[in-house]
Every structure is written in structure tokens, then in C-alpha cells.
Design an enzyme around this catalytic site. Structure first.
Site, PDB file in Angstrom:
ATOM      1  NE  ARG A 214     110.066   8.937 -42.196  1.00 25.80           N
ATOM      2  CZ  ARG A 214     109.301   9.950 -42.606  1.00 25.80           C
ATOM      3  NH1 ARG A 214     109.701  11.199 -42.361  1.00 25.80           N
ATOM      4  NH2 ARG A 214     108.183   9.735 -43.253  1.00 25.80           N
TER       5      ARG A 214
ATOM      6  CE  LYS B 142     109.905   6.682 -46.743  1.00 23.38           C
ATOM      7  NZ  LYS B 142     109.295   5.553 -45.971  1.00 23.38           N
TER       8      LYS B 142
ATOM      9  CG  HIS C 274     109.543   3.712 -38.019  1.00 22.53           C
ATOM     10  ND1 HIS C 274     110.188   4.800 -38.573  1.00 22.53           N
ATOM     11  CD2 HIS C 274     108.305   3.709 -38.578  1.00 22.53           C
ATOM     12  CE1 HIS C 274     109.392   5.406 -39.435  1.00 22.53           C
ATOM     13  NE2 HIS C 274     108.240   4.774 -39.444  1.00 22.53           N
TER      14      HIS C 274
ATOM     15  NE  ARG D  34     107.127   8.678 -39.166  1.00 20.98           N
ATOM     16  CZ  ARG D  34     106.963   9.917 -39.615  1.00 20.98           C
ATOM     17  NH1 ARG D  34     107.503  10.925 -38.948  1.00 20.98           N
ATOM     18  NH2 ARG D  34     106.269  10.165 -40.707  1.00 20.98           N
TER      19      ARG D  34
ATOM     20  CG  HIS E 260     102.121  10.409 -43.044  1.00 22.20           C
ATOM     21  ND1 HIS E 260     101.350   9.853 -42.047  1.00 22.20           N
ATOM     22  CD2 HIS E 260     103.350   9.823 -42.936  1.00 22.20           C
ATOM     23  CE1 HIS E 260     102.074   8.984 -41.362  1.00 22.20           C
ATOM     24  NE2 HIS E 260     103.288   8.956 -41.890  1.00 22.20           N
TER      25      HIS E 260
ATOM     26  CE1 TYR F 246     100.745   5.320 -35.832  1.00 26.50           C
ATOM     27  CE2 TYR F 246     100.538   6.717 -37.765  1.00 26.50           C
ATOM     28  CZ  TYR F 246     101.299   5.891 -36.965  1.00 26.50           C
ATOM     29  OH  TYR F 246     102.607   5.631 -37.295  1.00 26.50           O
TER      30      TYR F 246
END
Length: 333
Positions: free
Chosen positions: A199, A222, A276, A279, A302, A311
Site C-alpha cells: 500500500r 493494515k 491503490h 497494488r 490478506h 485476481y
């Protein structure tokens, strides 16, 4: 029977009538008193169906229990103050009702008004989950003794957001424009994002101590977990050279420069996908070039594989089994 000694006395915590029964909690002076209390509650429920010495109605407002939640739980969360402000605004918008008397229809009406005003469903769902966590957290702590009034409310359905990614020619054009911008170091931040899937804030927050042995380590992420990602030698040399100039913080805030520059290039992006997009670009090209989806999950940090699966459709062999294994290819009966 769940009776434990605490610094305040003997704590009783049980559900009368089995695992699905109402939960009772009380602190008594002695263990014997605690045992009598539990036996009495269970006997009275069998005889009358009424609880033992019911508490007076909880008349605290929603804003009052939010303050209690923040004191016990909220202040320890990441981004605690922004979350607190959002929940307080929800309470205010609903007229700060008695928390125990909040009706699903009240929240549903508030939610409808938010959507009608143009607020995104994802934002409204976030507010909903924040409010749910207040009730559930206080119930677990024993600060409230009633069920979550929103437990039967479901979150709004959200459309899959469009995830734009840059082509190789767009990447080259963008990096060249950033190199000529009023903050040339912005190009290096963008390169880190494009090379690691970081990020923007993670890349911008790099220090010299986090760039070692052809790897970069992102902290304060995050997801709350550090990530260490290998990088190529050229990028490593650029970062180490920058680190000699600025060992503590490699970069100033370059986000505004990036936004202005990408607008000047004419690259059109979906709303909310400014920095973003870098990313998304890393992740998309990773899969297009044959990368493993589980490896991508670890690289991006994640916690839920479903986030990474967005994706998967970019993989070269995605859904090819539909051609290989459809019924026209089978000689079975």
C-alpha cells in the site's frame, strides 16, 4: 457449574437450561452463596419461568454504551479514534435511542437514508459492523445483559468493485512523469508499490533499517502483521542510496504529487483507486504471469483468501477446465 474466585469475590457465570439458555452472571461474597444463587435461579426457572431478582431496565443511551465500549475495548483497536467518531455519528443520526430498545427498523431507516444520500453500501456496511461489535463486545464483558438488537439484520449486498490495473506502457509513462514531477522521489515510492504490492502508506513509511539483504519489511500494516518481501537488485540499490541520504524516513508525503501526476498523464481510474491502483497492478500482473494465488495472498498480507481470489480470473489457465471437463468431452453415461 462455572464458579470462580476473583479479587472481588466468587463469580458465577452460567446459562440456565443448557447451552442455549439465558446467561446469568453474578459476583457473591462466598462460594456457598454463589452455589445457592445458581441452584435458586435454576429451580425458579423450572417452577415459574421467571428470572431471579431481574435487573432494572437498562436505560442507557446508545452513545453511553459506546463510551463504555471505547473505554474497555475500542481504544485498543487500530484506528480507534476514527472508528469511535463514526459510531458516534451513527448514534446521533438515529436520535441516540435507548440502546436496549434499538429496533432493527430504526437502523434500517437510517441505512436507507444514507444510501439515498449517495453513501456507498460498503461504507454503510462498515458502520453496521462497527455497531454490531459494540453490542457483542459489551455483552461478552457482561456490561449489558440483553441480546444484540441488530443480530437479525443482514449487511447490504455489495457489487464487486472494478479493479483497474496499469498496462506495461502505462507504467512506463507514469514512472517517467513522476521522475519529472516536482517531487522526483515519488517515482521511487511508486516503484516499491509496483514491485511488492505494498500500500502507498506502507511504502512511504520505509526506513533504512527495513531494507536489508535485497528485501524490504513493511511494518504497521493494515492487517497488523509485518511483511518481508524480496526485491530486485536495482530497486534495492536505489533504496539503499536513498537510505544514506535519509536513514530514518526515506520519503516525505508524496501522495498529492502522485495524484496530480497521474491526472496529468490522462490515465483514468475508478473512484477511490488512485494510489491503490499500484497494488492492484502488482497483483494483476503477478497472476497474469503465472504466479501462485496462495503466494500472492502472503505477499499482499490478506488474512482472507477471498480477498486475493478477486485476481484469480486473470490467470492464464483460469476456467480452462470448463473446456476440458464439460459433458461433451466425457464418454461417461
Amino acid at each position: 457449574m462455572s464458579i470462580k474466585q476473583t479479587k472481588d469475590g466468587w463469580k458465577v457465570d452460567f446459562r440456565a437450561g443448557g447451552a442455549n439458555g439465558k446467561r446469568y452472571r453474578k459476583t457473591c461474597k462466598t462460594k456457598a452463596e454463589a452455589e445457592r444463587y445458581q441452584k435458586f435461579v435454576e429451580a425458579q426457572l423450572v417452577a415459574t419461568g421467571k428470572p431471579w431478582q431481574p435487573r432494572p431496565a437498562d436505560r442507557r443511551t446508545l452513545s453511553e454504551i459506546i463510551a463504555i465500549w471505547y473505554q474497555h475495548l475500542g481504544q485498543h483497536l487500530r484506528y480507534n479514534e476514527p472508528r469511535l467518531r463514526k459510531i458516534q455519528r451513527v448514534a446521533e443520526a438515529m436520535g441516540d435511542p435507548i440502546a436496549s430498545e434499538l429496533k432493527p427498523s430504526q437502523f434500517s431507516q437510517y441505512r436507507s437514508q444514507r444510501i439515498a444520500s449517495g453513501t456507498a453500501p460498503s461504507t454503510v456496511n462498515r458502520e453496521f459492523h462497527y455497531l454490531i461489535s459494540v453490542y457483542n463486545g459489551l455483552n461478552d464483558l457482561g456490561e449489558i445483559d440483553y441480546e444484540n438488537p441488530l443480530k437479525k439484520v443482514t449487511a447490504l449486498k455489495q457489487k464487486d468493485t472494478e479493479m483497474h490495473y496499469l498496462t506495461r506502457s502505462q507504467i512506463d509513462d507514469l514512472l517517467a512523469a513522476l521522475r519529472d514531477s516536482y517531487k522526483p522521489e515519488t517515482e521511487l515510492v511508486a516503484r516499491v508499490c509496483l514491485s511488492t504490492g505494498a500500500r502507498w502508506g506502507e511504502a512511504e513509511g520505509l526506513t533504512a533499517s527495513r531494507i536489508i539483504n535485497n528485501k524490504v519489511t513493511f511494518t504497521d500494516t493494515k492487517g497488523g502483521k509485518n511483511r518481508t518481501i524480496p526485491i530486485d537488485r536495482d530497486l534495492y540499490k536505489l533504496l539503499r542510496a536513498r537510505a544514506k541520504e535519509r536513514p530514518y524516513e526515506l520519503f516525505d508525503n508524496c501522495r498529492v504529487c502522485f495524484r496530480k501526476t497521474i491526472a496529468e498523464t490522462g490515465i483514468e481510474l475508478p473512484r477511490g483507486q488512485n494510489t491503490h491502483v499500484l497494488r492492484h497492478t502488482f497483483a494483476s500482473h503477478f497472476i497474469i504471469n503465472g504466479g501462485n494465488i496462495l503466494a500472492l495472498q502472503r505477499i499482499l498480507g490478506h488474512s482472507d483468501i477471498s480477498m486475493t481470489m478477486r485476481y484469480a480470473h486473470l490467470a492464464p489457465d483460469h476456467l480452462q477446465d470448463a473446456v476440458k471437463f464439460n459433458p461433451f468431452k466425457s464418454d461417461g453415461h
